[in-house]
Motif scaffolding. Structure first.
Motif, PDB file in Angstrom:
ATOM      1  N   ILE A   6      18.762 -17.485  25.300  1.00 34.93           N
ATOM      2  CA  ILE A   6      18.885 -18.928  25.163  1.00 34.93           C
ATOM      3  C   ILE A   6      20.267 -19.310  24.633  1.00 34.93           C
ATOM      4  O   ILE A   6      20.939 -18.509  23.982  1.00 34.93           O
ATOM      5  CB  ILE A   6      17.805 -19.537  24.243  1.00 34.93           C
ATOM      6  N   ASP A   7      20.662 -20.535  24.921  1.00 36.42           N
ATOM      7  CA  ASP A   7      21.892 -21.078  24.345  1.00 36.42           C
ATOM      8  C   ASP A   7      21.756 -22.589  24.241  1.00 36.42           C
ATOM      9  O   ASP A   7      21.273 -23.245  25.169  1.00 36.42           O
ATOM     10  CB  ASP A   7      23.110 -20.740  25.210  1.00 36.42           C
ATOM     11  N   PHE A   8      22.160 -23.126  23.089  1.00 38.06           N
ATOM     12  CA  PHE A   8      22.188 -24.571  22.865  1.00 38.06           C
ATOM     13  C   PHE A   8      23.621 -25.078  22.818  1.00 38.06           C
ATOM     14  O   PHE A   8      24.523 -24.382  22.335  1.00 38.06           O
ATOM     15  CB  PHE A   8      21.546 -24.928  21.514  1.00 38.06           C
ATOM     16  N   ALA A  20      21.916 -29.846  25.219  1.00 37.16           N
ATOM     17  CA  ALA A  20      21.728 -29.025  26.423  1.00 37.16           C
ATOM     18  C   ALA A  20      21.087 -27.709  26.018  1.00 37.16           C
ATOM     19  O   ALA A  20      21.349 -27.188  24.927  1.00 37.16           O
ATOM     20  CB  ALA A  20      23.054 -28.765  27.129  1.00 37.16           C
ATOM     21  N   ILE A  21      20.269 -27.179  26.901  1.00 33.85           N
ATOM     22  CA  ILE A  21      19.621 -25.890  26.671  1.00 33.85           C
ATOM     23  C   ILE A  21      19.706 -25.057  27.942  1.00 33.85           C
ATOM     24  O   ILE A  21      19.471 -25.560  29.047  1.00 33.85           O
ATOM     25  CB  ILE A  21      18.136 -26.057  26.250  1.00 33.85           C
ATOM     26  N   MET A  91      19.198 -20.095  16.584  1.00 33.59           N
ATOM     27  CA  MET A  91      17.900 -20.118  15.906  1.00 33.59           C
ATOM     28  C   MET A  91      17.855 -21.210  14.846  1.00 33.59           C
ATOM     29  O   MET A  91      16.811 -21.812  14.597  1.00 33.59           O
ATOM     30  CB  MET A  91      17.602 -18.758  15.288  1.00 33.59           C
ATOM     31  N   SER A  92      19.006 -21.508  14.244  1.00 36.57           N
ATOM     32  CA  SER A  92      19.075 -22.610  13.299  1.00 36.57           C
ATOM     33  C   SER A  92      18.880 -23.949  14.013  1.00 36.57           C
ATOM     34  O   SER A  92      18.165 -24.833  13.515  1.00 36.57           O
ATOM     35  CB  SER A  92      20.412 -22.596  12.558  1.00 36.57           C
ATOM     36  N   VAL A  93      19.507 -24.106  15.178  1.00 35.68           N
ATOM     37  CA  VAL A  93      19.303 -25.320  15.970  1.00 35.68           C
ATOM     38  C   VAL A  93      17.824 -25.474  16.318  1.00 35.68           C
ATOM     39  O   VAL A  93      17.245 -26.562  16.182  1.00 35.68           O
ATOM     40  CB  VAL A  93      20.156 -25.302  17.259  1.00 35.68           C
ATOM     41  N   LEU A  94      17.209 -24.383  16.737  1.00 33.66           N
ATOM     42  CA  LEU A  94      15.786 -24.429  17.095  1.00 33.66           C
ATOM     43  C   LEU A  94      14.939 -24.852  15.897  1.00 33.66           C
ATOM     44  O   LEU A  94      14.130 -25.788  15.989  1.00 33.66           O
ATOM     45  CB  LEU A  94      15.341 -23.057  17.606  1.00 33.66           C
ATOM     46  N   ARG A  95      15.122 -24.186  14.776  1.00 32.11           N
ATOM     47  CA  ARG A  95      14.296 -24.481  13.598  1.00 32.11           C
ATOM     48  C   ARG A  95      14.541 -25.895  13.066  1.00 32.11           C
ATOM     49  O   ARG A  95      13.589 -26.620  12.750  1.00 32.11           O
ATOM     50  CB  ARG A  95      14.558 -23.448  12.503  1.00 32.11           C
TER      51      ARG A  95
END
Length: 203
Positions: A6-8, A20-21, A91-95
């Protein structure tokens, strides 16, 4: 054994502003599926971030919000091994985004391809995504979420193949690594242990 890369990209300095994802499904032989979407972060874009990825507010005006795209995104992550280049950021963006929208965390494991690259190719001048890609003669559009996710997946495939591993779990054992985890309102970071030293025999 499939894994998910994944990439944000974010709209501004706030970690809960993904715009964007990119998602890539891959295995030990290559890429098998891809997904990309712009995301409306419901907040303003900073000029610095726009210079990095080129996405502006007008581009995402009709894009889904994170809560709208989350059910599909979650289906890729749950009960899978997820990778990212500089995973601490993604993972920080996700959380932070899940927290911001009060959404439930997925149960998943993850690895960082920056740390893997440091272990497998220690002599590179640095281990940024473009440097590792150039080492493997991979050309791509840097800071495009799908292309970055694609390159991270290919980097892991190269690492697995160069180590003669049959699948990801074998590779993890060879490299003495431990996956990180994300679970409801918690996480554990990945760990790469020091290489075991071979004992010298003296006679």
């Amino acid at each position: 054994m499939n894994f998910i890369s994944i990439d944000f990209e974010t709209a501004n300095e706030k970690r809960h502003s993904p715009c964007a994802i990119g998602i890539v499904v891959a295995n030990e032989t290559g890429i098998v599926d891809e997904f990309y979407s712009l995301i409306n972060p419901l907040m303003e874009f900073s000029s610095f971030n726009i210079r990095v990825h080129g996405i502006i507010e007008e581009d995402v005006s009709d894009a889904p919000t994170f809560p709208e795209i989350w059910p599909k995104f979650r289906s890729y992550l749950t009960d899978n091994t997820v990778i990212a280049h500089n995973a601490s950021f993604d993972m920080s963006v996700l959380r932070k985004t899940l927290d911001y929208f009060n959404l439930t965390y997925p149960d998943m494991e993850y690895l960082c391809t920056v740390e893997i690259s440091k272990r497998i190719w220690p002599d590179l001048m640095n281990h940024r995504l473009n440097t590792v890609a150039a080492h493997h003669r991979i050309t791509f559009e840097h800071h495009h979420a799908l292309e970055d996710a694609r390159v991270a997946a290919l980097v892991l495939v190269k690492a697995i193949q160069e180590n003669g591993a049959e699948h990801l779990d074998d590779f993890i054992k060879i490299c003495n690594m431990k996956k990180g985890k994300i679970y409801e309102r918690g996480y554990v970071t990945p760990k790469i242990n020091a290489k075991r030293r071979t004992k010298r025999m003296y006679f």
